[in-house]
Design an enzyme around this catalytic site. Sequence first.
Site, short mmCIF file in Angstrom:
data_model
loop_
_atom_site.label_atom_id
_atom_site.label_comp_id
_atom_site.label_asym_id
_atom_site.label_seq_id
_atom_site.Cartn_x
_atom_site.Cartn_y
_atom_site.Cartn_z
N LYS A 56 0.85 -1.20 0.00
CA LYS A 56 0.00 0.00 0.00
C LYS A 56 0.88 1.25 0.00
CE LYS A 56 -1.70 1.63 4.08
NZ LYS A 56 -1.40 3.02 4.40
N ASN A 57 1.89 1.28 0.90
CA ASN A 57 2.65 2.52 1.07
C ASN A 57 3.64 2.77 -0.06
OD1 ASN A 57 1.14 2.97 3.29
ND2 ASN A 57 2.73 2.44 4.78
N CYS A 79 -4.64 12.80 12.20
CA CYS A 79 -5.38 11.54 12.13
C CYS A 79 -5.30 10.93 13.53
CB CYS A 79 -4.80 10.62 11.08
SG CYS A 79 -3.29 9.85 11.61
N ARG A 94 0.58 14.78 12.80
CA ARG A 94 1.16 14.48 11.47
C ARG A 94 1.27 15.73 10.58
NH1 ARG A 94 -0.98 8.85 9.51
NH2 ARG A 94 0.92 8.94 8.25
N ASP A 111 4.78 0.56 12.02
CA ASP A 111 3.53 -0.02 11.51
C ASP A 111 3.33 -1.47 11.94
OD1 ASP A 111 3.60 1.70 8.28
OD2 ASP A 111 3.13 2.36 10.31
N ARG A 127 -8.54 -0.34 4.50
CA ARG A 127 -7.60 0.60 3.89
C ARG A 127 -6.27 -0.07 3.58
NH1 ARG A 127 -7.11 6.26 6.80
NH2 ARG A 127 -5.71 6.37 5.02
C1 EPZ Z 1 4.43 6.91 6.21
O1 EPZ Z 1 3.70 7.97 6.78
C2 EPZ Z 1 3.48 5.73 6.14
N1 EPZ Z 1 2.35 6.07 5.29
C3 EPZ Z 1 3.01 5.37 7.55
O2 EPZ Z 1 2.19 4.20 7.44
C4 EPZ Z 1 4.23 5.03 8.41
O3 EPZ Z 1 3.80 4.77 9.72
C5 EPZ Z 1 5.20 6.22 8.41
O4 EPZ Z 1 5.56 6.55 7.05
C6 EPZ Z 1 6.48 5.92 9.18
O5 EPZ Z 1 7.11 4.81 8.63
C7 EPZ Z 1 2.50 6.02 3.95
O6 EPZ Z 1 3.55 5.71 3.43
C8 EPZ Z 1 1.28 6.35 3.13
P1 EPZ Z 1 6.61 10.24 8.32
P2 EPZ Z 1 4.32 9.48 6.79
O7 EPZ Z 1 6.57 11.47 7.49
O8 EPZ Z 1 5.11 9.68 5.56
C9 EPZ Z 1 6.42 13.57 11.69
C10 EPZ Z 1 0.30 2.88 7.78
O9 EPZ Z 1 -0.17 2.37 8.81
N2 EPZ Z 1 6.43 14.52 10.57
O10 EPZ Z 1 7.77 9.31 8.20
O11 EPZ Z 1 3.22 10.41 7.10
C11 EPZ Z 1 5.16 12.72 11.72
O12 EPZ Z 1 4.13 13.39 12.42
C12 EPZ Z 1 0.81 4.31 7.82
O13 EPZ Z 1 0.41 2.31 6.67
C13 EPZ Z 1 6.53 15.88 10.84
O14 EPZ Z 1 6.60 16.30 12.00
O15 EPZ Z 1 5.29 9.38 8.06
C14 EPZ Z 1 5.64 11.47 12.45
O16 EPZ Z 1 5.61 11.72 13.84
C15 EPZ Z 1 0.59 4.96 9.18
N3 EPZ Z 1 6.55 16.76 9.80
C16 EPZ Z 1 7.09 11.33 11.98
O17 EPZ Z 1 7.48 12.63 11.50
C17 EPZ Z 1 6.50 16.33 8.49
O18 EPZ Z 1 6.55 17.18 7.57
C18 EPZ Z 1 7.30 10.32 10.86
O19 EPZ Z 1 6.37 10.65 9.84
C19 EPZ Z 1 6.39 14.95 8.24
C20 EPZ Z 1 6.37 14.06 9.29
#
Ligand code: EPZ
Length: 420
Positions: free
Chosen positions: A22-23, A118, A123, A307, A399
């Site tokens: 998915k990701n 969410c 996020r 995850d 999802r």
């Molecule tokens: C991706 O989300 C995945 N989703 C998530 O999977 C996964 O948990 C996550 O990466 C971490 O591996 C998809 O790929 C669609 P991040 P993403 O940016 O990109 C903070 C699932 O269950 N952050 O690596 O949104 C954020 O809040 C989902 O399949 C900022 O502060 O994750 C988090 O605490 C859930 N500012 C941390 O960084 C930003 O601009 C990591 O987020 C971006 C992120």
Amino acid sequence: MDSIVVKGGGALSGAIPISGAKNACLTLMPATLLSEEPLTLTNAPRLSDIGTMTALLQSLGAEVASMQDGQVLAMSSHKLDNLTAEYDIVRKMRASILVLGPMLAREGHAVVSLPGGCAIGARPVDLHLKALEAMGATLDLREGYVHAEAKNGLKGGTFEFPFVSVGATENALMAATLAKGTTVLKNAAREPEIVDLADCLIRMGAQIDGAGTETITIQGVDRLGGATHPVVADRIELGTYMLAPAVAGGSVELIGGRRDLLTAFVEKLEATGVSVEDTDAGLRVTSQGRAKAVDVTTEPFPGFPTDLQAQMMALMCTAEGTSVLEETIFENRFMHAPELGRMGAKIDVQGGTATVTGVEQLKGAPVMATDLRASVSLILAGLAAEGETVVSRVYHLDRGYERLEDKLSACGASVERISS
Ligand code: EPZ
């Protein structure tokens, strides 16, 4: 809203095919916006999130045809007639923000709704925006939308992420492929989905070095061509189903499973006493009796994936001993804990740390899904619980898990969907 009824009971035996990730798919699909040529994805997973991304791309003027029962996505962005990603679609799925970089790189202009938070955390997307600014974009936040401009196109720049962000790395990587000059992304995410995206972009004509390492260098090109690309196997689905025999007992082969996608998780699973063998078709997981408690700290790849934290907790609920699970990526990712508690689990949550004292047996109970990975941890716990577990709000599950009840039932589990 559908529910899933799980009757705890016997050991599992059989095989589960692992679908496309998915990701990975959710970042590969927006890549079509970078080129006027067709981009076709094979091994695509059949999930509601893919449907949401399809609707978003179509709202921008891209053509997306789902073929072979959803496993092939034939896309073409020959002409984009709308450069605004509307809130009512973006709010359904945070990955929608991934259209920002490609649209801006291709058209020099993009308006994308902020995704909002969410269940698992606020996020924010500040790193997405900062990375694009480092490539010369100007970004204005107005009435809940990001207004991005790059009048004379993006230009290569260097950006060091203050902490790892998968999505921000993906947005920046896609944008940089069409920027004038060289872009260097430091402290980039190293997830296999990033490598898969880079492989696809290279197939389209991009010049990228270092994907999968913490420094990615991109030499911008004037235009990208088309490609056909197979979506990489879903390592989170893989890890989830590897835990099914570990929790319920028995032995299951994961078809298409690759150990290199999940080394930290596999090492932890083996430390609980579960055996993991490589087979010609993938991986075989065999329970060796009651699991031993282990400690887990979630980290960016190649560490233990956030995850899979909820699913690992389901195993630790009936493990021998006490385990400490530290969630370092998201600020609110223990919502499965009180639901597991309703089944008799002993879990003490203090901030980002959950301490689980293993019990002999969980008892089935009505429980509620709160987010994608929390929902599946409740299903896993139900496999070994005495009696019946009814998981409600399973739209969360749909999802990220394709035909979950079919895949588990094929291994002897009693898992049934009921529509209410
Ligand atoms: C991706 O989300 C995945 N989703 C998530 O999977 C996964 O948990 C996550 O990466 C971490 O591996 C998809 O790929 C669609 P991040 P993403 O940016 O990109 C903070 C699932 O269950 N952050 O690596 O949104 C954020 O809040 C989902 O399949 C900022 O502060 O994750 C988090 O605490 C859930 N500012 C941390 O960084 C930003 O601009 C990591 O987020 C971006 C992120």
